[in-house]
Write a protein that holds these residues in place. Structure first.
Motif, PDB file in Angstrom:
ATOM      1  N   THR A   1       0.815  -1.222   0.000  1.00 20.99           N
ATOM      2  CA  THR A   1       0.000   0.000   0.000  1.00 20.99           C
ATOM      3  C   THR A   1       0.847   1.270   0.000  1.00 20.99           C
ATOM      4  O   THR A   1       0.321   2.354   0.207  1.00 20.99           O
ATOM      5  CB  THR A   1      -0.990   0.022   1.191  1.00 20.99           C
TER       6      THR A   1
ATOM      7  N   ALA B   1       2.126   3.683  -2.262  1.00 18.11           N
ATOM      8  CA  ALA B   1       1.890   4.076  -3.657  1.00 18.11           C
ATOM      9  C   ALA B   1       3.133   4.740  -4.253  1.00 18.11           C
ATOM     10  O   ALA B   1       3.994   5.242  -3.526  1.00 18.11           O
ATOM     11  CB  ALA B   1       0.689   5.009  -3.729  1.00 18.11           C
TER      12      ALA B   1
ATOM     13  N   ALA C   1      -0.925   9.259  -6.225  1.00 20.44           N
ATOM     14  CA  ALA C   1      -1.441   7.894  -6.149  1.00 20.44           C
ATOM     15  C   ALA C   1      -1.777   7.522  -4.707  1.00 20.44           C
ATOM     16  O   ALA C   1      -2.803   6.886  -4.443  1.00 20.44           O
ATOM     17  CB  ALA C   1      -0.426   6.913  -6.741  1.00 20.44           C
ATOM     18  N   GLN C   2      -0.941   7.949  -3.768  1.00 17.71           N
ATOM     19  CA  GLN C   2      -1.193   7.637  -2.364  1.00 17.71           C
ATOM     20  C   GLN C   2      -2.482   8.299  -1.882  1.00 17.71           C
ATOM     21  O   GLN C   2      -3.279   7.680  -1.171  1.00 17.71           O
ATOM     22  CB  GLN C   2      -0.017   8.075  -1.487  1.00 17.71           C
TER      23      GLN C   2
ATOM     24  N   LEU D   1      -5.389   6.323  -3.331  1.00 19.12           N
ATOM     25  CA  LEU D   1      -5.515   5.047  -2.632  1.00 19.12           C
ATOM     26  C   LEU D   1      -6.121   5.255  -1.247  1.00 19.12           C
ATOM     27  O   LEU D   1      -7.066   4.561  -0.861  1.00 19.12           O
ATOM     28  CB  LEU D   1      -4.150   4.366  -2.515  1.00 19.12           C
TER      29      LEU D   1
ATOM     30  N   LEU E   1      -7.413   6.193  -9.530  1.00 14.66           N
ATOM     31  CA  LEU E   1      -6.072   5.673  -9.264  1.00 14.66           C
ATOM     32  C   LEU E   1      -5.608   4.755 -10.392  1.00 14.66           C
ATOM     33  O   LEU E   1      -4.493   4.916 -10.889  1.00 14.66           O
ATOM     34  CB  LEU E   1      -6.043   4.934  -7.926  1.00 14.66           C
TER      35      LEU E   1
ATOM     36  N   TYR F   1       0.206   0.100 -11.056  1.00 14.10           N
ATOM     37  CA  TYR F   1       0.253  -0.081  -9.603  1.00 14.10           C
ATOM     38  C   TYR F   1      -0.782  -1.132  -9.219  1.00 14.10           C
ATOM     39  O   TYR F   1      -1.988  -0.865  -9.195  1.00 14.10           O
ATOM     40  CB  TYR F   1       0.003   1.259  -8.900  1.00 14.10           C
TER      41      TYR F   1
ATOM     42  N   GLY G   1      -3.836  -0.590  -6.657  1.00  9.58           N
ATOM     43  CA  GLY G   1      -5.027   0.140  -7.082  1.00  9.58           C
ATOM     44  C   GLY G   1      -6.080  -0.809  -7.624  1.00  9.58           C
ATOM     45  O   GLY G   1      -7.263  -0.730  -7.280  1.00  9.58           O
TER      46      GLY G   1
END
Length: 182
Positions: free
Chosen positions: A57, A59, A64-65, A68, A90, A97, A100
């Motif tokens: 988890t 990212a 992206a984080q 998420l 995402l 990734y 996601g």
């Protein structure tokens, strides 16, 4: 005028938000898989599993984080449509990734949209074939879809990486061949 406008548009670089490659956690994950396999009990193995999830988890970048985190928060608050929206953003932003795809699959699974979950899990597994959460998710999803053989394959792959996964109880023992001892 149209030619001038086209020339101007072609000369302006597009501002594409491209997701960078995430950190390579291969060595850390391999060590955690080995630790889980050697764990004396489920409680100890759970600590290693938690460390795996922390890596998965993480990212690739702040954008992206944030997506998420928002998707997971929406899911935790039972706002499944909001979660799918954030997680779809995402996977659009960061299609390489795996987490996601995995998290969006989990939301689909909770909504009992097992076909959508299956499709997202297939993408996640293609990106990260050693993601235990993806493998167990596939196992549960295939079971929900009545695809027993596929479920057993996914669960066996998960148990091979971490023999302590909670879903291990769903793995059926292989049936002996005629004339073979148990």
């Amino acid at each position: 005028m149209r030619i001038l406008l086209s020339a101007i548009c072609l000369s302006i670089p597009l501002a594409v938000n491209a997701c960078p490659d995430g950190p390579d956690h291969t060595e850390q994950l391999e060590a955690l898989f080995e630790s889980a396999r050697m764990a004396p009990n489920e409680r100890v193995a759970e600590e290693f599993s938690q460390q795996m999830w922390e890596l998965w988890t993480e990212a690739p970048d702040a954008t992206a984080q944030a997506l998420l985190d928002r998707g997971m928060e929406k899911r935790a608050g039972f706002d499944f449509l909001g979660a799918i929206e954030a997680l779809s953003e995402l996977v659009d932003y960061c299609p390489t990734y795996a987490e996601g795809w995995n998290q969006r699959a989990f939301v689909h699974f909770l909504r009992q949209d097992f076909s959508a979950a299956r499709d997202d899990l297939a993408q996640a597994r293609a990106l990260n074939p050693r993601h235990v959460g993806v493998l167990t998710g596939q196992g549960l999803t295939f079971l929900a879809l009545g695809q027993e053989a596929e479920a057993q394959d996914a669960l066996a792959a998960a148990v091979e990486l971490n023999p302590w996964v909670q879903e291990r109880h769903l793995l059926r023992a292989p049936h002996p061949k005629p004339g073979e001892d148990l």
